[in-house]
Design an enzyme around this catalytic site. Structure first.
Site, short mmCIF file in Angstrom:
data_model
loop_
_atom_site.label_atom_id
_atom_site.label_comp_id
_atom_site.label_asym_id
_atom_site.label_seq_id
_atom_site.Cartn_x
_atom_site.Cartn_y
_atom_site.Cartn_z
N TYR A 1 0.83 -1.21 0.00
CA TYR A 1 0.00 0.00 0.00
C TYR A 1 0.86 1.26 0.00
O TYR A 1 1.74 1.44 0.86
CB TYR A 1 -0.91 -0.02 1.23
CG TYR A 1 -2.16 0.79 1.08
CD1 TYR A 1 -3.24 0.29 0.37
CD2 TYR A 1 -2.28 2.04 1.66
CE1 TYR A 1 -4.42 1.02 0.24
CE2 TYR A 1 -3.44 2.78 1.54
CZ TYR A 1 -4.51 2.26 0.83
OH TYR A 1 -5.66 2.99 0.69
N TYR B 1 -1.07 3.68 -10.69
CA TYR B 1 -2.12 2.86 -11.30
C TYR B 1 -3.48 3.49 -11.01
O TYR B 1 -4.31 3.67 -11.89
CB TYR B 1 -2.10 1.42 -10.78
CG TYR B 1 -3.17 0.56 -11.44
CD1 TYR B 1 -2.87 -0.16 -12.59
CD2 TYR B 1 -4.47 0.50 -10.94
CE1 TYR B 1 -3.85 -0.93 -13.22
CE2 TYR B 1 -5.45 -0.25 -11.56
CZ TYR B 1 -5.14 -0.97 -12.71
OH TYR B 1 -6.12 -1.71 -13.32
#
Length: 383
Positions: free
Chosen positions: A281, A329
């Site tokens: 993350y 992304y």
């Protein structure tokens, strides 16, 4: 093959998708993951959903099941911020290992970029702050992470150049992914000259706000013969929780990711050095550096220089966030964390195309929610 396996995955494009709604992103992701597993919707006997900013509901999993015409034996919605996707996987693994379900569908998605007013997603996240001791003073999520970054720089000598290297590496990876939100060139100079957000964090140190969805199917190990794709084994799981609000954090440099990773590595019987590819993350550039060091991939203060030396990209010591991560992304709520799991599965199945890490056999995935508050680590293996 005992235990739990990931049998199917699917992620939508990330970015501006004005033609989509929260539930349409859920439907696309779910249908894609079920098809990827070679199953039919009626084979699904468990459903887990996350949460939505654009279509909030106390029982989003039930809403989704109604939308799709599903009547599962088990249904629940889970909310743990950025750790949600990984915690959903932990719940699904428990369900199939205990025999309560055979195929559990995990669904995430939101249209935060086009389905909310500009700045709406960031404003909604202000609710993360403590109502008495943080919100009245105007703290934001970026400001809290800026606080962590300042302390980490002070104690371990992390530089702005190292933070920029994380952002540049993520963008280079996203440029290899056709579904990524941002695929344009990013240089260290561009990071350094981008506008300040919360010192020392600049615009490109912060994750994107995107539309998108992702889903996966977790199946019982004995169902492997029924599956269309090579299953990916769930080898180890672990969580760690030290606080919720940053004002109550016991430290600004040590967080529950350390315990979560240790538990996942312990269950899997492997060490950080055994991992071939990591999907961790990265809500901010500092998030990734703190977690890499806390979880044992690098010594304290060493992740930044390693990023500058290319350790986090293809051919480096630890290819990390090979899809581009939240920084490039895309980040659409709980789907942001699910994108990491989808990428790990595609890497282990050898389906990552230009992003493929050669001979990847072990992958590590980590999600964290809040201000480095809730943590869940996963070790996945190619069967």
């Amino acid at each position: 093959m005992a235990g739990a396996v990931i049998s199917g995955v699917h992620a939508t494009r990330a970015g501006a998708l004005p033609e989509e709604s929260c539930l349409s992103l859920h439907a696309q992701s779910a249908s894609g993951a079920v098809a990827d597993a070679g199953l039919r919707l009626e084979d699904v006997d468990g459903v887990l959903c996350a949460y939505s900013f654009t279509e909030p509901h106390l029982m989003l999993s039930s809403v989704f099941c109604e939308y799709m015409g599903l009547q599962p034996a088990f249904s629940s919605a889970i909310q743990a911020g950025g750790a949600t996707a990984c915690i959903m996987l932990a719940h699904a693994a428990a369900l199939v290992r205990s025999g309560q379900c055979r195929h559990v569908l995990l669904v995430t998605g939101d249209n935060r970029l086009t389905g909310m007013p500009k700045g709406g997603a960031v404003a909604a996240l202000a609710e993360v702050g403590h109502p008495q001791f943080e919100r009245p003073y105007g703290i934001s999520v970026p400001a809290a992470y800026g606080l962590v970054a300042q302390r980490y720089m002070h104690e371990y000598g992390v530089t702005a150049e190292a933070l920029a290297a994380v952002a540049v590496t993520a963008r280079a990876h996203a440029m290899r992914h056709p579904k990524a939100h941002r695929r344009d060139l990013l240089t260290p100079e561009m990071v350094a000259s981008s506008r300040p957000i919360a010192a020392p964090l600049r615009l490109h140190d912060c994750c994107l706000v995107s539309d998108g969805g992702a889903a996966l199917v977790v199946s019982a190990g004995e169902a492997a013969a029924d599956l269309r794709r090579p299953p990916v084994a769930v080898l180890g799981l672990g969580q760690g929780h030290t606080h919720e609000h940053i004002v109550a954090a016991p430290s600004l440099t040590s967080f529950g990711c350390k315990q979560a990773a240790a538990r996942a590595f312990g269950e899997a019987g492997v060490a950080p050095a055994d991992i071939d590819v990591a999907e961790i993350y990265d809500s901010f550039t500092i998030t990734l550096l703190v977690e890499l060091e806390s979880m044992g991939f690098f010594e304290r203060g060493a992740a930044g220089p390693a990023a500058l030396a290319g350790a986090l990209t293809h051919g480096g010591q630890l290819p990390c966030n090979t899809h581009g991560g939240l920084l490039s992304y895309g980040h659409s709520g709980a789907a942001g964390g699910m994108f990491h799991i989808v990428e790990a599965v595609e890497q282990l199945r050898g389906e990552a195309g230009d992003r493929q890490v050669p001979d990847a056999e072990l992958a590590f995935v980590h999600g964290d929610g809040g201000i480095l508050s809730a943590h869940c680590s996963i070790v996945l293996g190619r069967h």
